[in-house]
Design an enzyme around this catalytic site. Structure first.
Site, PDB file in Angstrom:
ATOM      1  N   ASP A  24      98.106  46.924  14.897  1.00 10.10           N
ATOM      2  CA  ASP A  24      97.901  45.454  14.698  1.00 10.10           C
ATOM      3  C   ASP A  24      96.266  45.219  14.796  1.00 10.10           C
ATOM      4  OD1 ASP A  24      98.279  42.896  14.225  1.00 10.10           O
ATOM      5  OD2 ASP A  24      98.483  42.443  16.130  1.00 10.10           O
ATOM      6  N   ASN A  26      94.122  44.871  11.826  1.00 12.02           N
ATOM      7  CA  ASN A  26      93.189  45.110  10.643  1.00 12.02           C
ATOM      8  C   ASN A  26      92.608  43.948  10.004  1.00 12.02           C
ATOM      9  OD1 ASN A  26      94.693  47.548  10.887  1.00 12.02           O
ATOM     10  ND2 ASN A  26      96.115  47.231   9.069  1.00 12.02           N
ATOM     11  N   GLY A  27      93.269  42.781  10.153  1.00 11.59           N
ATOM     12  CA  GLY A  27      92.710  41.519   9.443  1.00 11.59           C
ATOM     13  C   GLY A  27      91.561  41.091  10.252  1.00 11.59           C
ATOM     14  N   ARG A  28      91.577  41.085  11.437  1.00  8.68           N
ATOM     15  CA  ARG A  28      90.518  40.760  12.593  1.00  8.68           C
ATOM     16  C   ARG A  28      89.169  41.737  12.258  1.00  8.68           C
ATOM     17  NH1 ARG A  28      93.759  40.183  17.555  1.00  8.68           N
ATOM     18  NH2 ARG A  28      95.366  41.316  16.084  1.00  8.68           N
ATOM     19  N   TRP A  29      89.732  42.916  12.008  1.00  4.48           N
ATOM     20  CA  TRP A  29      88.473  44.119  11.864  1.00  4.48           C
ATOM     21  C   TRP A  29      87.784  43.764  10.652  1.00  4.48           C
ATOM     22  CZ3 TRP A  29      86.895  47.048   8.319  1.00  4.48           C
ATOM     23  CH2 TRP A  29      86.079  48.334   8.643  1.00  4.48           C
ATOM     24  N   HIS A  41      92.897  46.653   6.178  1.00  7.30           N
ATOM     25  CA  HIS A  41      94.220  47.491   6.046  1.00  7.30           C
ATOM     26  C   HIS A  41      93.721  48.930   5.435  1.00  7.30           C
ATOM     27  CE1 HIS A  41      96.349  43.967   6.855  1.00  7.30           C
ATOM     28  NE2 HIS A  41      96.246  43.281   5.732  1.00  7.30           N
ATOM     29  N   SER A  69     106.032  43.835   8.377  1.00  8.33           N
ATOM     30  CA  SER A  69     107.363  43.363   9.160  1.00  8.33           C
ATOM     31  C   SER A  69     108.186  42.615   8.004  1.00  8.33           C
ATOM     32  CB  SER A  69     107.207  42.557  10.237  1.00  8.33           C
ATOM     33  OG  SER A  69     106.398  41.405   9.899  1.00  8.33           O
ATOM     34  N   LEU A 135     107.053  67.030  12.712  1.00  9.80           N
ATOM     35  CA  LEU A 135     107.246  65.471  13.066  1.00  9.80           C
ATOM     36  C   LEU A 135     108.232  64.643  12.074  1.00  9.80           C
ATOM     37  CD1 LEU A 135     105.852  63.401  15.047  1.00  9.80           C
ATOM     38  CD2 LEU A 135     104.224  62.988  13.014  1.00  9.80           C
ATOM     39  N   SER A 197     106.876  41.232  18.219  1.00 11.52           N
ATOM     40  CA  SER A 197     106.881  40.736  16.891  1.00 11.52           C
ATOM     41  C   SER A 197     108.213  41.476  16.139  1.00 11.52           C
ATOM     42  CB  SER A 197     105.640  41.113  16.220  1.00 11.52           C
ATOM     43  OG  SER A 197     104.743  40.455  16.694  1.00 11.52           O
TER      44      SER A 197
HETATM   45  C1  IPE Z   1     103.240  43.004  13.434  1.00 11.95           C
HETATM   46  O1  IPE Z   1     101.944  42.331  13.481  1.00 11.95           O
HETATM   47  C2  IPE Z   1     103.529  43.764  12.251  1.00 11.95           C
HETATM   48  C3  IPE Z   1     102.818  44.941  11.911  1.00 11.95           C
HETATM   49  C4  IPE Z   1     101.701  45.427  12.566  1.00 11.95           C
HETATM   50  C5  IPE Z   1     103.133  45.555  10.613  1.00 11.95           C
HETATM   51  P1  IPE Z   1     101.769  41.025  13.241  1.00 11.95           P
HETATM   52  O2  IPE Z   1     100.391  40.617  12.892  1.00 11.95           O
HETATM   53  O3  IPE Z   1     102.660  40.520  11.848  1.00 11.95           O
HETATM   54  O4  IPE Z   1     102.511  40.173  14.318  1.00 11.95           O
HETATM   55  P2  IPE Z   1     102.171  38.576  14.918  1.00 11.95           P
HETATM   56  O5  IPE Z   1     102.217  37.581  13.686  1.00 11.95           O
HETATM   57  O6  IPE Z   1     100.846  38.642  15.472  1.00 11.95           O
HETATM   58  O7  IPE Z   1     103.456  38.435  15.722  1.00 11.95           O
HETATM   59  C1  IPE Z   2      98.543  44.801  10.995  1.00 11.49           C
HETATM   60  O1  IPE Z   2      97.154  43.958  10.944  1.00 11.49           O
HETATM   61  C2  IPE Z   2      98.776  45.200   9.570  1.00 11.49           C
HETATM   62  C3  IPE Z   2      99.777  44.394   9.188  1.00 11.49           C
HETATM   63  C4  IPE Z   2     100.669  43.447   9.530  1.00 11.49           C
HETATM   64  C5  IPE Z   2     100.251  44.597   7.759  1.00 11.49           C
HETATM   65  P1  IPE Z   2      97.009  42.465  10.879  1.00 11.49           P
HETATM   66  O2  IPE Z   2      96.707  42.109   9.230  1.00 11.49           O
HETATM   67  O3  IPE Z   2      98.318  41.735  11.296  1.00 11.49           O
HETATM   68  O4  IPE Z   2      95.729  42.229  11.429  1.00 11.49           O
HETATM   69  P2  IPE Z   2      95.338  40.950  12.438  1.00 11.49           P
HETATM   70  O5  IPE Z   2      96.339  40.602  13.462  1.00 11.49           O
HETATM   71  O6  IPE Z   2      95.447  39.694  11.421  1.00 11.49           O
HETATM   72  O7  IPE Z   2      94.069  41.168  12.998  1.00 11.49           O
HETATM   73 MG    MG Z   3      98.434  40.954  13.228  1.00 12.26          MG
END
Ligand code: IPE
Ligand code: IPE
Ligand code: MG
Length: 251
Positions: A24, A26-29, A41, A69, A135, A197
């Site tokens: 988790d 990637n988006g904030r990064w 991503h 997910s 693995l 999650s």
């Molecule tokens: C969990 O992260 C799913 C994956 C890392 C693939 P999310 O970013 O979707 O989870 P929530 O929404 O913060 O609980």
């Molecule tokens: C996890 O990173 C990757 C996926 C859920 C596909 P996020 O995309 O949830 O990143 P944040 O939580 O928004 O930073």
């Molecule tokens: Mg996330």
């Protein structure tokens, strides 16, 4: 051969047999850099590659990575499509190294909704790595823990018919998408949130939970090493009392 002594298994548990990761952040990064979420991503793929190399080399038996997910379908179409493009190119790009490393790849989750091309790549990568003895790399795509239990319960009940028994935990586990893999020993979540999650709800029943603030694209081999060290210091009790019969202590 006699049944394995549970206390012996506990000694071996210094190294987790099954590591699971909620990748988790990637988006904030990307957002903190003023970039589109998809860039995060893409950057995250580097950390994923490092994780596969690291845990494989350290000899863990199975590594399960949460990549998409069942709830991630709620994201904007543009982000979901960018993710699918990334998955297609990642499978193609990473396959040679996975083959070289003897990795056996399995995808878990509901894949029928995915684009045909992605489904084909997934199936092909599974077929090409099926005989590998290294693995066991499990990629959770379109995965939800509730979905997994639901589909397992349905298939199990159908197979059992009138013989169905509610007290046969191992019976149900044979129908989960992780059938044949050990339970999760160590579950790592990056990105600062402290929740599951809807990941491996059944399989992580007794997992040691490690939550780290580092965003997934920033994770390094040193972070993975620290995670293993942290795990080795845990005392696993599985509901028992250390020092008494039936104990299962991880040290
Ligand atoms: C969990 O992260 C799913 C994956 C890392 C693939 P999310 O970013 O979707 O989870 P929530 O929404 O913060 O609980
Ligand atoms: C996890 O990173 C990757 C996926 C859920 C596909 P996020 O995309 O949830 O990143 P944040 O939580 O928004 O930073
Ligand atoms: Mg996330």
């Amino acid at each position: 051969m006699p049944d394995p002594d549970p206390t012996m298994t506990a000694v071996d548990a210094v190294l987790p047999a099954h590591v699971a990761v909620i990748m988790d952040g990637n988006g904030r990064w990307a957002e903190t850099r003023g970039q589109p979420r998809a860039a995060g991503h893409r950057e995250g793929l580097g950390a994923t590659r490092e994780a596969v190399r690291f845990f494989g080399e350290r000899g863990v038996r199975a590594l399960t990575l949460f990549a998409f997910s069942s709830e991630n379908w709620r994201r904007p179409r543009e982000e979901v499509e960018a993710l699918f493009d990334l998955f297609v190119s990642a499978i193609e790009g990473e396959l040679p190294e996975l083959l070289e490393r003897g990795v056996c790849l399995r995808f878990i989750g509901e894949r029928a909704r995915f684009p045909d091309e992605l489904q084909q790549r997934m199936g092909e990568a599974e077929r090409r790595t099926a005989e590998n003895g290294g693995l066991e790399l499990v990629i959770a795509l379109g995965y939800g823990g509730r979905w997994d239990m639901q589909q397992a319960a349905l298939r199990w009940a159908r197979a059992q018919g009138d013989e169905a028994r509610a007290d046969d935990e191992a019976g149900l586990a044979r129908y989960l998408s992780t059938a044949g893999l050990p339970d999760v020993d160590l579950l790592i979540r990056t990105g600062g949130e402290q929740r599951i999650s809807n990941f491996l709800l059944w399989q992580a029943a007794y997992a040691e939970l490690l939550f780290v603030d580092t965003l997934w694209p920033d994770m390094t081999t040193d972070d993975f090493e620290r995670a293993l060290q942290w795990y080795a210091g845990r005392q696993r009790r599985f509901g028992g009392v250390p020092g008494t019969q039936g104990e299962a202590v991880n040290a």
